[in-house]
Write a protein that holds these residues in place. Structure first.
Motif, PDB file in Angstrom:
ATOM      1  N   MET A   1      46.603  40.678  62.596  1.00 11.42           N
ATOM      2  CA  MET A   1      46.178  41.997  63.512  1.00 11.42           C
ATOM      3  C   MET A   1      45.049  41.929  64.216  1.00 11.42           C
ATOM      4  O   MET A   1      45.014  42.665  65.268  1.00 11.42           O
ATOM      5  N   ASP A   2      44.241  40.898  64.015  1.00 10.77           N
ATOM      6  CA  ASP A   2      43.033  40.758  64.813  1.00 10.77           C
ATOM      7  C   ASP A   2      43.250  40.116  66.193  1.00 10.77           C
ATOM      8  O   ASP A   2      42.564  40.376  67.158  1.00 10.77           O
ATOM      9  N   ASP A   3      44.447  39.495  66.382  1.00 11.69           N
ATOM     10  CA  ASP A   3      44.881  38.896  67.487  1.00 11.69           C
ATOM     11  C   ASP A   3      45.376  39.841  68.683  1.00 11.69           C
ATOM     12  O   ASP A   3      45.358  39.480  70.042  1.00 11.69           O
ATOM     13  N   TYR A   4      45.613  40.979  68.267  1.00  4.74           N
ATOM     14  CA  TYR A   4      46.225  42.265  68.988  1.00  4.74           C
ATOM     15  C   TYR A   4      45.520  43.313  68.944  1.00  4.74           C
ATOM     16  O   TYR A   4      46.252  44.285  67.924  1.00  4.74           O
ATOM     17  N   PRO A   5      44.520  43.626  69.730  1.00  5.78           N
ATOM     18  CA  PRO A   5      43.999  44.816  69.384  1.00  5.78           C
ATOM     19  C   PRO A   5      44.547  45.974  69.795  1.00  5.78           C
ATOM     20  O   PRO A   5      45.942  45.964  70.458  1.00  5.78           O
ATOM     21  N   LEU A   6      44.080  47.116  69.374  1.00  5.99           N
ATOM     22  CA  LEU A   6      44.825  48.591  69.535  1.00  5.99           C
ATOM     23  C   LEU A   6      45.035  48.655  70.938  1.00  5.99           C
ATOM     24  O   LEU A   6      45.980  49.432  71.273  1.00  5.99           O
ATOM     25  N   LEU A   7      44.205  48.691  71.814  1.00 10.44           N
ATOM     26  CA  LEU A   7      44.223  48.538  73.127  1.00 10.44           C
ATOM     27  C   LEU A   7      45.509  48.093  73.786  1.00 10.44           C
ATOM     28  O   LEU A   7      46.293  48.462  74.565  1.00 10.44           O
ATOM     29  N   ASN A   8      45.745  46.669  73.321  1.00  8.78           N
ATOM     30  CA  ASN A   8      47.197  46.022  73.663  1.00  8.78           C
ATOM     31  C   ASN A   8      48.198  46.618  73.277  1.00  8.78           C
ATOM     32  O   ASN A   8      49.246  46.615  74.086  1.00  8.78           O
ATOM     33  N   ILE A   9      48.314  47.006  71.947  1.00  6.62           N
ATOM     34  CA  ILE A   9      49.363  47.899  71.643  1.00  6.62           C
ATOM     35  C   ILE A   9      49.742  48.994  72.250  1.00  6.62           C
ATOM     36  O   ILE A   9      50.730  49.344  72.500  1.00  6.62           O
ATOM     37  N   PHE A  10      48.554  49.919  72.747  1.00  5.60           N
ATOM     38  CA  PHE A  10      48.810  50.942  73.571  1.00  5.60           C
ATOM     39  C   PHE A  10      49.558  50.419  75.001  1.00  5.60           C
ATOM     40  O   PHE A  10      50.430  51.225  75.413  1.00  5.60           O
ATOM     41  N   TRP A  11      48.829  49.599  75.496  1.00  9.26           N
ATOM     42  CA  TRP A  11      49.584  49.024  76.856  1.00  9.26           C
ATOM     43  C   TRP A  11      51.030  48.388  76.817  1.00  9.26           C
ATOM     44  O   TRP A  11      51.834  48.784  77.763  1.00  9.26           O
ATOM     45  N   THR A  12      51.156  48.018  75.576  1.00  9.05           N
ATOM     46  CA  THR A  12      52.749  47.575  75.533  1.00  9.05           C
ATOM     47  C   THR A  12      53.454  48.609  75.077  1.00  9.05           C
ATOM     48  O   THR A  12      54.514  48.427  76.037  1.00  9.05           O
ATOM     49  N   MET A  13      53.096  49.628  74.547  1.00  9.49           N
ATOM     50  CA  MET A  13      53.941  50.709  74.564  1.00  9.49           C
ATOM     51  C   MET A  13      54.178  51.600  75.699  1.00  9.49           C
ATOM     52  O   MET A  13      55.133  52.090  75.845  1.00  9.49           O
ATOM     53  N   LEU A  14      53.177  51.575  76.370  1.00  2.00           N
ATOM     54  CA  LEU A  14      53.204  52.125  77.604  1.00  2.00           C
ATOM     55  C   LEU A  14      54.051  51.380  78.695  1.00  2.00           C
ATOM     56  O   LEU A  14      55.137  52.067  79.292  1.00  2.00           O
ATOM     57  N   TRP A  15      53.967  50.247  78.730  1.00  4.31           N
ATOM     58  CA  TRP A  15      54.876  49.405  79.782  1.00  4.31           C
ATOM     59  C   TRP A  15      56.281  49.459  79.036  1.00  4.31           C
ATOM     60  O   TRP A  15      57.313  49.687  79.852  1.00  4.31           O
ATOM     61  N   LEU A  16      56.614  49.509  77.934  1.00 11.33           N
ATOM     62  CA  LEU A  16      57.992  49.742  77.163  1.00 11.33           C
ATOM     63  C   LEU A  16      58.517  51.096  77.690  1.00 11.33           C
ATOM     64  O   LEU A  16      59.751  50.954  77.922  1.00 11.33           O
ATOM     65  N   PHE A  17      57.779  52.044  77.379  1.00 12.94           N
ATOM     66  CA  PHE A  17      58.201  53.405  77.804  1.00 12.94           C
ATOM     67  C   PHE A  17      58.505  53.444  79.314  1.00 12.94           C
ATOM     68  O   PHE A  17      59.497  54.117  79.580  1.00 12.94           O
ATOM     69  N   LEU A  18      57.808  53.065  80.071  1.00  7.92           N
ATOM     70  CA  LEU A  18      57.976  52.865  81.519  1.00  7.92           C
ATOM     71  C   LEU A  18      59.378  52.084  82.059  1.00  7.92           C
ATOM     72  O   LEU A  18      60.009  52.517  82.556  1.00  7.92           O
ATOM     73  N   TRP A  19      59.562  51.029  81.538  1.00 10.31           N
ATOM     74  CA  TRP A  19      60.599  50.165  81.424  1.00 10.31           C
ATOM     75  C   TRP A  19      62.031  50.994  81.098  1.00 10.31           C
ATOM     76  O   TRP A  19      62.897  51.008  81.808  1.00 10.31           O
ATOM     77  N   VAL A  20      61.907  51.829  79.792  1.00 10.78           N
ATOM     78  CA  VAL A  20      63.127  52.416  79.451  1.00 10.78           C
ATOM     79  C   VAL A  20      63.289  53.819  80.525  1.00 10.78           C
ATOM     80  O   VAL A  20      64.340  54.063  80.828  1.00 10.78           O
ATOM     81  N   MET A  21      62.049  54.242  80.855  1.00 15.85           N
ATOM     82  CA  MET A  21      62.472  55.499  81.835  1.00 15.85           C
ATOM     83  C   MET A  21      62.983  54.870  83.176  1.00 15.85           C
ATOM     84  O   MET A  21      63.912  55.639  83.746  1.00 15.85           O
ATOM     85  N   TRP A  22      62.575  53.805  83.500  1.00 13.73           N
ATOM     86  CA  TRP A  22      63.279  53.251  84.865  1.00 13.73           C
ATOM     87  C   TRP A  22      64.656  53.010  84.620  1.00 13.73           C
ATOM     88  O   TRP A  22      65.438  53.109  85.535  1.00 13.73           O
ATOM     89  N   PHE A  23      64.952  52.294  83.432  1.00 13.78           N
ATOM     90  CA  PHE A  23      66.130  51.928  83.236  1.00 13.78           C
ATOM     91  C   PHE A  23      67.099  52.999  83.270  1.00 13.78           C
ATOM     92  O   PHE A  23      68.361  53.308  83.894  1.00 13.78           O
ATOM     93  N   PHE A  24      66.556  54.141  82.490  1.00 12.99           N
ATOM     94  CA  PHE A  24      67.360  55.566  82.480  1.00 12.99           C
ATOM     95  C   PHE A  24      67.504  56.188  84.274  1.00 12.99           C
ATOM     96  O   PHE A  24      68.771  56.534  84.379  1.00 12.99           O
ATOM     97  N   LEU A  25      66.498  55.934  84.696  1.00  8.82           N
ATOM     98  CA  LEU A  25      66.816  56.247  86.372  1.00  8.82           C
ATOM     99  C   LEU A  25      67.864  55.438  86.849  1.00  8.82           C
ATOM    100  O   LEU A  25      68.581  55.918  87.720  1.00  8.82           O
ATOM    101  N   LEU A  26      67.674  54.079  86.606  1.00 11.49           N
ATOM    102  CA  LEU A  26      68.753  53.248  87.312  1.00 11.49           C
ATOM    103  C   LEU A  26      70.083  53.644  87.029  1.00 11.49           C
ATOM    104  O   LEU A  26      71.164  53.865  87.923  1.00 11.49           O
ATOM    105  N   VAL A  27      70.392  54.041  85.726  1.00 11.52           N
ATOM    106  CA  VAL A  27      71.906  54.403  85.122  1.00 11.52           C
ATOM    107  C   VAL A  27      71.902  55.714  85.971  1.00 11.52           C
ATOM    108  O   VAL A  27      73.185  56.118  86.421  1.00 11.52           O
TER     109      VAL A  27
END
Length: 129
Positions: A1-27
């Motif tokens: 868990m030390d290799d992946y700090p909390l801020l990186n988890i936040f950014w990963t979740m944000l990018w995942l959310f944006l990708w899902v939102m874009w995919f929804f818009l594409l459909v």
């Protein structure tokens, strides 16, 4: 868990959310292109090529250029769907009411003496079948 700090988890979740939102818009955009009856075949092909070749830019341009009409088409589609459901419910409820009305008419005819008990029973079985 030390290799992946909390801020990186936040950014990963944000990018995942944006990708899902874009995919929804594409459909949603592709669905709207095919739902629009006022758009010619070449227009539909052009929008699809733009959205598929330049996906992010294509979706953004489509939303800017045709976003208002997209909302209107969605509202019309929802209204048509609601009317169809309403008509189906009325039709289903109307059949039950008409069967009850016919049964009461048969009962009134039997009470007047216009129908015998056998005729009433036969008509009742046919009506309820």
């Amino acid at each position: 868990m030390d290799d992946y700090p909390l801020l990186n988890i936040f950014w990963t979740m944000l990018w995942l959310f944006l990708w899902v939102m874009w995919f929804f818009l594409l459909v949603k955009v592709v669905t709207d292109v095919f739902r629009d009856h006022g758009l010619s075949g070449w227009g539909k092909a052009g929008w699809l090529i733009l959205v598929l070749l330049l996906p992010y830019l294509g979706v953004l341009v489509y939303l800017i250029a045709r976003g208002k009409g997209m909302a209107e088409r969605d509202a019309k589609h929802a209204m048509r769907y609601e009317e169809a459901v309403h008509q189906y419910i009325q039709k289903a409820a109307g059949n039950a009411t008409s069967s009850a009305d016919e049964l009461s008419k048969l009962s009134a005819l039997k009470d007047k003496g216009d129908l015998t008990q056998e005729e009433f029973d036969r008509a009742k079985v046919e009506l309820l079948a």
